[in-house]
Design an enzyme around this catalytic site. Structure first.
Site, PDB file in Angstrom:
ATOM      1  N   GLU A 178       0.485  -1.390  -0.278  1.00 39.75           N
ATOM      2  CA  GLU A 178       0.211  -0.012  -0.122  1.00 39.75           C
ATOM      3  C   GLU A 178       1.289   1.303  -0.446  1.00 39.75           C
ATOM      4  OE1 GLU A 178      -3.661   2.474   2.751  1.00 39.75           O
ATOM      5  OE2 GLU A 178      -3.017   0.338   2.756  1.00 39.75           O
ATOM      6  N   LYS A 220      -2.715  -2.364  -2.986  1.00 42.05           N
ATOM      7  CA  LYS A 220      -3.458  -0.983  -2.646  1.00 42.05           C
ATOM      8  C   LYS A 220      -3.320   0.127  -2.793  1.00 42.05           C
ATOM      9  CE  LYS A 220      -6.140  -0.115   1.779  1.00 42.05           C
ATOM     10  NZ  LYS A 220      -6.732  -0.935   2.914  1.00 42.05           N
ATOM     11  N   SER A 261      -9.444   3.830  -0.155  1.00 41.32           N
ATOM     12  CA  SER A 261     -10.492   6.053  -0.476  1.00 41.32           C
ATOM     13  C   SER A 261     -10.073   6.269  -0.051  1.00 41.32           C
ATOM     14  CB  SER A 261     -11.716   5.075   0.395  1.00 41.32           C
ATOM     15  OG  SER A 261     -11.778   4.828   1.786  1.00 41.32           O
ATOM     16  N   ARG A 293     -12.955   3.292   5.740  1.00 42.38           N
ATOM     17  CA  ARG A 293     -14.086   4.269   6.128  1.00 42.38           C
ATOM     18  C   ARG A 293     -15.550   4.829   5.205  1.00 42.38           C
ATOM     19  NH1 ARG A 293     -11.847  10.276   8.352  1.00 42.38           N
ATOM     20  NH2 ARG A 293     -10.884   9.794   6.513  1.00 42.38           N
TER      21      ARG A 293
END
Length: 340
Positions: A178, A220, A261, A293
């Site tokens: 990520e 990610k 997100s 979230r």
């Protein structure tokens, strides 16, 4: 099963059609902040009850293939008395674990942050495997200004992500890689694209250098968007910029891209994912979600820390997950937001 066989099986489960990953791995400070926004105290019991309701939502396995947890959750039990990783498996959901130890200042930079946690990582992973975790997550961040991120940070982040991924794969665990370019600030979408391309190019160069199996990772990344202080672009513009950078930097060997997100609203994150999957041109990877979230905010608003609201919270979770499942297939419409 050998390590490669185990990783291949995990990748196949994580990429089954119509499903994505829930990130429920917030650290103590982050989960405390998220719950407090809804008037919920972040006690160990509340965190257990909350993450239990996520993992045991009836029907959620149709839309969620994996859940990333924080370390304490692996030892906690669901309301039904199962360890939470075992409760996930009942829904054919793969349990995962966040393994980085958060951000620290990177010496020699202008206050930039690097991620720590490589010390004793192998030993910790051995323990997580025993607790049922099959994949891992490590997050690095990149702040954007007119001069940041520095080359030093880009190279340091790439090196640590690759080292982490190699250790995870040595244990038969699929690593989520990520590299998050943050939305904070007033940079335009072109500046975000420039930084995202540089960050991802460095990450993949380092992954090859450390002989990480690209066929057994999950990328990610952030979507390419302007800073949160600027007007939001259309989903189609987001898709155009995001896919341009992915096609330049991400090898076809990577099986799946599961977007974070990154400060988007639930509706914005879903619409942008949908536009990416509707866009013309080659997409050699599965393109899905790994939202935190953007999946959980409606759930927390419905739950409010009250056991009598559990069913309503699970309904909200199922609805949000279904919309993102449709977006993963390019079949989402904004009119679905008011459905059930």
């Amino acid at each position: 099963m050998d390590t490669f066989g185990q990783m291949q099986r995990t990748i196949e489960r994580l990429t089954t059609p119509g499903r994505g990953i829930l990130a429920a791995d917030e650290s103590y400070p982050t989960i405390t902040k998220r719950l407090a926004a809804h008037g919920i105290e972040s006690t160990e019991e509340n965190r257990r009850a909350y993450r239990s309701l996520l993992a045991t939502t009836p029907g959620i396995g149709e839309y969620v293939s994996g859940i990333i947890f924080f370390e304490e959750t692996l030892k906690q039990k669901s309301d039904e008395g199962d360890l939470i990783p075992a409760a996930c498996e009942r829904h054919d959901i793969v349990p995962g674990i966040k393994v980085d130890k958060g951000l620290v200042d990177l010496p020699g930079t202008n206050g930039e942050k690097a991620t720590q946690g490589l010390d004793n990582l192998g030993d910790r992973l051995d323990g997580y495997v025993q607790q049922g975790a099959l994949f891992t997550k490590w997050r690095n961040v990149y702040e954007i200004t007119s001069t940041l991120p520095s080359t030093q940070l880009i190279e340091a982040n790439a090196e640590v992500l690759a080292r982490y991924a190699a250790v995870a794969q040595s244990r038969g665990m699929v690593p989520i890689v990520e590299p998050e370019v943050l939305m904070d600030g007033d940079h335009d979408i072109d500046r975000c694209a420039e930084v995202t391309e540089a960050a991802q190019a460095a990450v993949f160069a380092a992954l090859r250098r450390h002989r990480v199996s690209l066929e057994h990772i999950v990328l990610k990344p952030n979507m390419v968007l302007p800073g949160r202080n600027l007007p939001r672009p259309s989903p189609e513009v987001c898709a155009e910029y995001t896919l341009r950078i992915l096609r330049r930097t991400v090898p076809a060997a990577v099986p799946t891209i599961n977007f974070l997100s990154g400060g988007q609203t639930p509706e914005e994150a879903t619409a942008n994912l949908n536009a990416i999957n509707q866009a013309e041109g080659p997409r050699p990877w599965v393109v899905s979600f790994s939202y935190s979230r953007a999946l959980q905010e409606p759930v927390q608003a419905a739950w409010l820390g009250q056991s009598e609201n559990k069913a309503a919270a699970q309904k909200a979770f199922l609805h949000r997950a279904k919309l993102n499942s449709l977006a993963r297939q390019g079949q989402y419409e904004t009119s679905m937001e008011t459905g059930s």
